[in-house]
Design a protein around this motif. Sequence first.
Motif, PDB file in Angstrom:
ATOM      1  N   LEU A 121     -37.841  46.711 154.719  1.00  0.00           N
ATOM      2  CA  LEU A 121     -36.408  46.587 154.441  1.00  0.00           C
ATOM      3  C   LEU A 121     -35.948  47.646 153.444  1.00  0.00           C
ATOM      4  CD1 LEU A 121     -36.305  42.721 154.416  1.00  0.00           C
ATOM      5  CD2 LEU A 121     -34.963  44.173 155.960  1.00  0.00           C
ATOM      6  N   ILE A 122     -36.745  47.918 152.444  1.00  0.00           N
ATOM      7  CA  ILE A 122     -36.412  48.969 151.482  1.00  0.00           C
ATOM      8  C   ILE A 122     -36.334  50.318 152.188  1.00  0.00           C
ATOM      9  CG2 ILE A 122     -37.303  50.259 149.488  1.00  0.00           C
ATOM     10  CD1 ILE A 122     -38.380  47.459 148.485  1.00  0.00           C
ATOM     11  N   ALA A 123     -37.280  50.568 153.094  1.00  0.00           N
ATOM     12  CA  ALA A 123     -37.261  51.826 153.866  1.00  0.00           C
ATOM     13  C   ALA A 123     -36.003  51.921 154.727  1.00  0.00           C
ATOM     14  CB  ALA A 123     -38.513  51.931 154.736  1.00  0.00           C
ATOM     15  N   ALA A 124     -35.425  50.778 155.111  1.00  0.00           N
ATOM     16  CA  ALA A 124     -34.205  50.749 155.926  1.00  0.00           C
ATOM     17  C   ALA A 124     -32.942  50.762 155.067  1.00  0.00           C
ATOM     18  CB  ALA A 124     -34.218  49.514 156.828  1.00  0.00           C
ATOM     19  N   GLY A 125     -33.096  50.916 153.760  1.00  0.00           N
ATOM     20  CA  GLY A 125     -31.927  51.050 152.889  1.00  0.00           C
ATOM     21  C   GLY A 125     -31.452  49.778 152.228  1.00  0.00           C
ATOM     22  N   PHE A 126     -32.229  48.716 152.274  1.00  0.00           N
ATOM     23  CA  PHE A 126     -31.853  47.452 151.635  1.00  0.00           C
ATOM     24  C   PHE A 126     -32.388  47.399 150.212  1.00  0.00           C
ATOM     25  CE2 PHE A 126     -31.613  46.417 156.092  1.00  0.00           C
ATOM     26  CZ  PHE A 126     -30.540  45.546 156.183  1.00  0.00           C
ATOM     27  N   GLU A 127     -31.664  46.684 149.365  1.00  0.00           N
ATOM     28  CA  GLU A 127     -32.198  46.274 148.072  1.00  0.00           C
ATOM     29  C   GLU A 127     -32.846  44.924 148.328  1.00  0.00           C
ATOM     30  OE1 GLU A 127     -29.172  46.143 145.075  1.00  0.00           O
ATOM     31  OE2 GLU A 127     -28.403  48.110 145.662  1.00  0.00           O
ATOM     32  N   VAL A 128     -34.021  44.691 147.761  1.00  0.00           N
ATOM     33  CA  VAL A 128     -34.765  43.477 148.071  1.00  0.00           C
ATOM     34  C   VAL A 128     -35.169  42.764 146.787  1.00  0.00           C
ATOM     35  CG1 VAL A 128     -36.863  42.569 149.152  1.00  0.00           C
ATOM     36  CG2 VAL A 128     -35.630  44.460 150.227  1.00  0.00           C
ATOM     37  N   GLY A 129     -34.987  41.452 146.799  1.00  0.00           N
ATOM     38  CA  GLY A 129     -35.450  40.597 145.713  1.00  0.00           C
ATOM     39  C   GLY A 129     -36.343  39.515 146.292  1.00  0.00           C
ATOM     40  N   ARG A 130     -37.283  39.061 145.474  1.00  0.00           N
ATOM     41  CA  ARG A 130     -38.192  38.002 145.913  1.00  0.00           C
ATOM     42  C   ARG A 130     -38.280  36.946 144.830  1.00  0.00           C
ATOM     43  NH1 ARG A 130     -40.123  42.679 147.248  1.00  0.00           N
ATOM     44  NH2 ARG A 130     -41.316  42.918 145.347  1.00  0.00           N
ATOM     45  N   ALA A 131     -38.480  35.695 145.265  1.00  0.00           N
ATOM     46  CA  ALA A 131     -38.677  34.582 144.342  1.00  0.00           C
ATOM     47  C   ALA A 131     -39.569  33.555 145.022  1.00  0.00           C
ATOM     48  CB  ALA A 131     -37.335  33.951 143.968  1.00  0.00           C
ATOM     49  N   ARG A 132     -40.155  32.679 144.229  1.00  0.00           N
ATOM     50  CA  ARG A 132     -40.960  31.597 144.789  1.00  0.00           C
ATOM     51  C   ARG A 132     -40.097  30.344 144.843  1.00  0.00           C
ATOM     52  NH1 ARG A 132     -45.223  32.353 147.654  1.00  0.00           N
ATOM     53  NH2 ARG A 132     -46.251  30.488 146.934  1.00  0.00           N
ATOM     54  N   HIS A 133     -40.216  29.600 145.941  1.00  0.00           N
ATOM     55  CA  HIS A 133     -39.556  28.302 146.072  1.00  0.00           C
ATOM     56  C   HIS A 133     -40.566  27.353 146.695  1.00  0.00           C
ATOM     57  CE1 HIS A 133     -36.441  25.330 146.535  1.00  0.00           C
ATOM     58  NE2 HIS A 133     -36.753  25.205 147.807  1.00  0.00           N
ATOM     59  N   ARG A 134     -41.030  26.430 145.897  1.00  0.00           N
ATOM     60  CA  ARG A 134     -42.119  25.537 146.309  1.00  0.00           C
ATOM     61  C   ARG A 134     -43.311  26.382 146.720  1.00  0.00           C
ATOM     62  NH1 ARG A 134     -38.368  21.025 149.047  1.00  0.00           N
ATOM     63  NH2 ARG A 134     -37.328  20.462 147.117  1.00  0.00           N
ATOM     64  N   PHE A 135     -43.753  26.292 147.965  1.00  0.00           N
ATOM     65  CA  PHE A 135     -44.934  27.045 148.386  1.00  0.00           C
ATOM     66  C   PHE A 135     -44.581  28.278 149.211  1.00  0.00           C
ATOM     67  CE2 PHE A 135     -46.349  22.641 147.828  1.00  0.00           C
ATOM     68  CZ  PHE A 135     -47.268  22.855 146.802  1.00  0.00           C
ATOM     69  N   LYS A 136     -43.329  28.685 149.182  1.00  0.00           N
ATOM     70  CA  LYS A 136     -42.901  29.821 149.994  1.00  0.00           C
ATOM     71  C   LYS A 136     -42.332  30.924 149.117  1.00  0.00           C
ATOM     72  CE  LYS A 136     -42.206  27.365 154.210  1.00  0.00           C
ATOM     73  NZ  LYS A 136     -42.535  27.918 155.470  1.00  0.00           N
ATOM     74  N   THR A 137     -42.332  32.131 149.678  1.00  0.00           N
ATOM     75  CA  THR A 137     -41.662  33.263 149.042  1.00  0.00           C
ATOM     76  C   THR A 137     -40.312  33.428 149.718  1.00  0.00           C
ATOM     77  OG1 THR A 137     -43.736  34.381 148.545  1.00  0.00           O
ATOM     78  CG2 THR A 137     -41.756  35.741 148.588  1.00  0.00           C
ATOM     79  N   VAL A 138     -39.262  33.448 148.919  1.00  0.00           N
ATOM     80  CA  VAL A 138     -37.907  33.667 149.412  1.00  0.00           C
ATOM     81  C   VAL A 138     -37.588  35.137 149.217  1.00  0.00           C
ATOM     82  CG1 VAL A 138     -35.479  33.047 149.192  1.00  0.00           C
ATOM     83  CG2 VAL A 138     -37.250  31.352 148.663  1.00  0.00           C
ATOM     84  N   LEU A 139     -37.150  35.777 150.280  1.00  0.00           N
ATOM     85  CA  LEU A 139     -36.807  37.192 150.225  1.00  0.00           C
ATOM     86  C   LEU A 139     -35.299  37.322 150.438  1.00  0.00           C
ATOM     87  CD1 LEU A 139     -38.788  40.049 151.674  1.00  0.00           C
ATOM     88  CD2 LEU A 139     -36.423  39.850 152.369  1.00  0.00           C
ATOM     89  N   GLN A 140     -34.651  38.108 149.589  1.00  0.00           N
ATOM     90  CA  GLN A 140     -33.229  38.400 149.732  1.00  0.00           C
ATOM     91  C   GLN A 140     -33.098  39.903 149.941  1.00  0.00           C
ATOM     92  OE1 GLN A 140     -30.882  38.254 146.172  1.00  0.00           O
ATOM     93  NE2 GLN A 140     -28.994  37.862 147.288  1.00  0.00           N
ATOM     94  N   ALA A 141     -32.450  40.297 151.023  1.00  0.00           N
ATOM     95  CA  ALA A 141     -32.217  41.707 151.325  1.00  0.00           C
ATOM     96  C   ALA A 141     -30.715  41.955 151.346  1.00  0.00           C
ATOM     97  CB  ALA A 141     -32.833  42.067 152.671  1.00  0.00           C
ATOM     98  N   THR A 142     -30.272  42.974 150.635  1.00  0.00           N
ATOM     99  CA  THR A 142     -28.843  43.236 150.482  1.00  0.00           C
ATOM    100  C   THR A 142     -28.551  44.707 150.792  1.00  0.00           C
ATOM    101  OG1 THR A 142     -28.822  41.613 148.692  1.00  0.00           O
ATOM    102  CG2 THR A 142     -26.902  43.029 148.895  1.00  0.00           C
ATOM    103  N   ARG A 143     -27.457  44.912 151.539  1.00  0.00           N
ATOM    104  CA  ARG A 143     -27.001  46.272 151.845  1.00  0.00           C
ATOM    105  C   ARG A 143     -25.504  46.198 152.119  1.00  0.00           C
ATOM    106  NH1 ARG A 143     -29.924  49.208 156.819  1.00  0.00           N
ATOM    107  NH2 ARG A 143     -28.521  47.901 158.004  1.00  0.00           N
ATOM    108  N   ASP A 144     -24.778  47.254 151.806  1.00  0.00           N
ATOM    109  CA  ASP A 144     -23.348  47.310 152.102  1.00  0.00           C
ATOM    110  C   ASP A 144     -23.162  47.499 153.604  1.00  0.00           C
ATOM    111  OD1 ASP A 144     -22.834  47.063 149.432  1.00  0.00           O
ATOM    112  OD2 ASP A 144     -22.160  49.117 149.131  1.00  0.00           O
ATOM    113  N   GLU A 145     -22.301  46.665 154.176  1.00  0.00           N
ATOM    114  CA  GLU A 145     -22.037  46.697 155.618  1.00  0.00           C
ATOM    115  C   GLU A 145     -20.581  46.347 155.878  1.00  0.00           C
ATOM    116  OE1 GLU A 145     -24.455  47.384 157.794  1.00  0.00           O
ATOM    117  OE2 GLU A 145     -26.326  46.675 156.917  1.00  0.00           O
ATOM    118  N   ALA A 146     -20.031  46.875 156.962  1.00  0.00           N
ATOM    119  CA  ALA A 146     -18.771  46.379 157.506  1.00  0.00           C
ATOM    120  C   ALA A 146     -19.130  45.199 158.406  1.00  0.00           C
ATOM    121  CB  ALA A 146     -18.072  47.476 158.309  1.00  0.00           C
ATOM    122  N   LEU A 147     -18.137  44.398 158.778  1.00  0.00           N
ATOM    123  CA  LEU A 147     -18.404  43.210 159.583  1.00  0.00           C
ATOM    124  C   LEU A 147     -17.770  43.265 160.968  1.00  0.00           C
ATOM    125  CD1 LEU A 147     -18.148  40.323 156.964  1.00  0.00           C
ATOM    126  CD2 LEU A 147     -20.159  41.589 157.723  1.00  0.00           C
TER     127      LEU A 147
END
Length: 109
Positions: A51-77
């Motif tokens: 995702l970073i290679a595709a131009g996204f900013e990425v954040g990660r966090a733990r939630h219970r036993f899983k890793t939550v990934l957030q990917a953000t990029r500017d886009e039109a809709l």
Amino acid sequence: MTSTYEYQLSMWAPQREQRAEMGDVLEAPRRVEHYAYFSRRSHAQAAANDLIAAGFEVGRARHRFKTVLQATRDEALGDEHVARFLREVIDIVERHGGDYDGWGASVEA
């Protein structure tokens, strides 16, 4: 059985109508956030790298036993933009064994 991509794309039409009622200018770029869950931290990291290679900013966090990934990029809709970014992100997430949970963005009036 409906694919994740088909399901997420089917959710766009009612959201587009809601946004139109709120005066959203769909052509205006804004931060679009995508969320996914991974059972294995190493899989989340591999997806994050793609995702970073595709131009996204990425954040990660733990939630219970899983890793939550957030990917953000500017886009039109515009319809073609939504179809493209959904395909791109869902393909990366699923290629690395993750579960795509959805996306969100502000209204740009």
